[in-house]
Enzyme design. Structure first.
Site, PDB file in Angstrom:
ATOM      1  N   ILE A 116      -2.070  -0.801  -3.664  1.00 39.68           N
ATOM      2  CA  ILE A 116      -1.756   0.586  -4.034  1.00 39.68           C
ATOM      3  C   ILE A 116      -2.025   0.818  -5.513  1.00 39.68           C
ATOM      4  O   ILE A 116      -2.652   1.809  -5.903  1.00 39.68           O
ATOM      5  CB  ILE A 116      -0.289   0.920  -3.686  1.00 39.68           C
ATOM      6  CG1 ILE A 116      -0.063   0.846  -2.170  1.00 39.68           C
ATOM      7  CG2 ILE A 116       0.091   2.305  -4.209  1.00 39.68           C
ATOM      8  CD1 ILE A 116       1.387   0.942  -1.754  1.00 39.68           C
ATOM      9  N   ARG A 198      10.529   1.691  -5.247  1.00 43.06           N
ATOM     10  CA  ARG A 198      11.863   1.813  -4.667  1.00 43.06           C
ATOM     11  C   ARG A 198      12.811   2.290  -5.756  1.00 43.06           C
ATOM     12  O   ARG A 198      12.649   1.947  -6.931  1.00 43.06           O
ATOM     13  CB  ARG A 198      12.363   0.478  -4.091  1.00 43.06           C
ATOM     14  CG  ARG A 198      11.654   0.013  -2.826  1.00 43.06           C
ATOM     15  CD  ARG A 198      11.995   0.910  -1.638  1.00 43.06           C
ATOM     16  NE  ARG A 198      11.458   0.417  -0.374  1.00 43.06           N
ATOM     17  CZ  ARG A 198      10.278   0.740   0.125  1.00 43.06           C
ATOM     18  NH1 ARG A 198       9.481   1.554  -0.563  1.00 43.06           N
ATOM     19  NH2 ARG A 198       9.867   0.269   1.289  1.00 43.06           N
ATOM     20  N   GLU A 227      19.004   7.368  -1.108  1.00 43.26           N
ATOM     21  CA  GLU A 227      18.158   8.459  -0.627  1.00 43.26           C
ATOM     22  C   GLU A 227      18.819   9.122   0.575  1.00 43.26           C
ATOM     23  O   GLU A 227      19.084   8.438   1.556  1.00 43.26           O
ATOM     24  CB  GLU A 227      16.769   7.933  -0.236  1.00 43.26           C
ATOM     25  CG  GLU A 227      15.950   7.427  -1.414  1.00 43.26           C
ATOM     26  CD  GLU A 227      14.625   6.813  -0.984  1.00 43.26           C
ATOM     27  OE1 GLU A 227      14.365   6.708   0.240  1.00 43.26           O
ATOM     28  OE2 GLU A 227      13.848   6.406  -1.848  1.00 43.26           O
ATOM     29  N   HIS A 246      10.701  10.597  -0.750  1.00 42.58           N
ATOM     30  CA  HIS A 246      10.053   9.376  -0.255  1.00 42.58           C
ATOM     31  C   HIS A 246       8.959   9.731   0.760  1.00 42.58           C
ATOM     32  O   HIS A 246       8.951   9.268   1.888  1.00 42.58           O
ATOM     33  CB  HIS A 246      11.082   8.435   0.381  1.00 42.58           C
ATOM     34  CG  HIS A 246      10.654   6.996   0.371  1.00 42.58           C
ATOM     35  ND1 HIS A 246      11.546   5.960   0.260  1.00 42.58           N
ATOM     36  CD2 HIS A 246       9.435   6.418   0.457  1.00 42.58           C
ATOM     37  CE1 HIS A 246      10.906   4.795   0.286  1.00 42.58           C
ATOM     38  NE2 HIS A 246       9.612   5.060   0.398  1.00 42.58           N
ATOM     39  N   GLY A 248       5.685   9.133   0.250  1.00 40.29           N
ATOM     40  CA  GLY A 248       4.475   8.418  -0.143  1.00 40.29           C
ATOM     41  C   GLY A 248       3.443   8.263   0.943  1.00 40.29           C
ATOM     42  O   GLY A 248       2.249   8.467   0.721  1.00 40.29           O
TER      43      GLY A 248
END
Length: 282
Positions: A116, A198, A227, A246, A248
Site C-alpha cells: 500500500i 489503525r 471506531e 474506515h 479504505g
C-alpha cells in the site's frame, strides 16, 4: 453443524475468533480475512489449533492507497471545511483567507512502505511530490528510483522534513502508539498527519493537543480508536481534522476482489495446496 465447518471467512472482524469458537470447530482448517490487517486475531492462538490464516493484500492495496491520497488532497485544500461554508445558508462569498497548502513540490513522508505504501508513492510522484519513506527493511534501489523515494533509516529524519506524514503500518505491539507527543513535536508546524493504518498506532490524546495548540497544521484520519469515536470526543469538534469511517477498501470492485481472494485462499487450504496469501504468526 460444527464438525462440518472447515473454513471461516472473516468480514469486518466477524465472527470473533476466540478459544471457545476454535474448540467448537474440530475440523476447521483455515481462516480467511477480508483485508490486510490481522490485529483482530490472536495469530499464535489460531496456529496452536493447527488452523492456517490468510489475508487479502492484493485486493485492497489500490483502494487503500487511493483513500490515503484522497485524504491528503482533501486536507491540503480544506475541502470539508469549505464545503460546509459553500452550503451554509446565506453565504455570499468565500473568505479570501481560507487558504489551502500546495501539494506539488511538497514532501510526503510514508511510514510503512509495503504494497500500500508503495502504491501511495506512485500516486504521490504523479502529484510532483518529494517522497521520503521509513520501513523496517529498505526497498530495492530500482523500486526507490521508480518512485523517486528516499529512504530514512530513522523515523525522526522523516518527521522533521515531511510536509505530509502518512502512516501505513500494520498494528503490532511494536507499532502501538508509534506516533506520540514526541513524534508530533518533531513534525513541522505546517505539517499534516494522515493515518490509514489503525487508530491505535497514534496516541489520540497527544494528537488532539497537537492540533489544538498548533504543533501540527492538520490531521486526516480514516481510522480511530475506538471506531466510531464517542460523539463527545474532541477530535470531532476540530476544524483542522477530517475523519472518515474506515472506508479504505470500500469500493464495489475492491469488495468483490477481496471475496475472490479469500475464496482462492480457502480452496487452496482445503485442497492441501500452498495458500497464496498465508499469514504466519510472528
Amino acid at each position: 453443524v460444527s464438525k462440518k465447518i472447515q473454513a471461516i471467512y472473516l468480514w469486518w472482524h466477524k465472527p470473533v475468533i476466540d478459544q471457545e469458537l476454535l474448540r467448537s470447530l474440530p475440523n476447521l482448517k483455515v481462516i480467511a480475512n477480508s483485508g490486510v490487517g490481522m490485529d483482530h486475531l490472536d495469530l499464535k492462538l489460531v496456529a496452536s489449533f493447527g488452523v492456517k490464516m490468510a489475508n487479502a493484500p492484493r485486493a485492497v492495496s489500490s483502494s487503500t492507497a487511493n483513500t490515503g491520497m484522497a485524504l491528503l488532497l482533501a486536507s491540503a485544500r480544506r475541502l470539508v471545511e469549505v464545503h460546509n461554508i459553500a452550503i451554509s445558508p446565506g453565504v455570499e462569498y468565500c473568505e479570501a483567507d481560507i487558504l489551502g497548502v500546495k501539494v506539488a513540490g511538497a514532501t510526503l513522508g510514508i511510514i510503512g512502505m509495503g504494497s500500500i505504501g508503495y502504491k501511495i508513492a506512485l500516486r504521490a510522484k504523479a502529484f510532483e511530490m518529494n517522497i521520503l519513506y521509513h520501513n523496517r527493511t529498505r526497498r530495492k534501489v530500482q523500486e526507490e528510483q521508480a518512485v523517486s523515494a528516499t529512504y530514512c533509516k530513522r523515523i525522526d529524519n522523516l518527521l522533521q522534513q515531511a510536509d505530509f506524514v502518512m502512516v501505513v503500518v500494520s498494528l503490532t505491539p511494536q507499532t502501538h502508539k508509534l506516533i506520540t507527543k514526541r513524534e508530533l513535536e518533531l513534525m513541522k508546524p505546517g505539517a499534516t498527519l494522515i493515518n490509514i493504518s489503525r487508530g491505535a498506532v497514534v496516541d489520540q490524546e497527544a494528537l488532539v493537543a497537537a492540533l489544538q495548540t498548533g504543533v501540527i497544521r492538520a490531521a486526516a484520519l480514516d481510522v480511530t480508536y475506538p471506531e466510531p469515536l464517542p460523539r463527545d470526543h474532541p477530535l470531532l469538534t476540530l476544524k483542522n481534522v477530517i475523519i472518515t469511517p474506515h472506508l479504505g477498501i470500500r469500493t464495489d470492485k475492491a469488495t468483490y476482489m477481496i471475496t475472490e481472494e479469500a475464496v482462492e485462499n480457502i480452496l487452496a487450504a482445503l485442497n492441501g495446496l500452498p495458500i497464496p496469501s498465508e499469514v504466519l504468526p510472528s
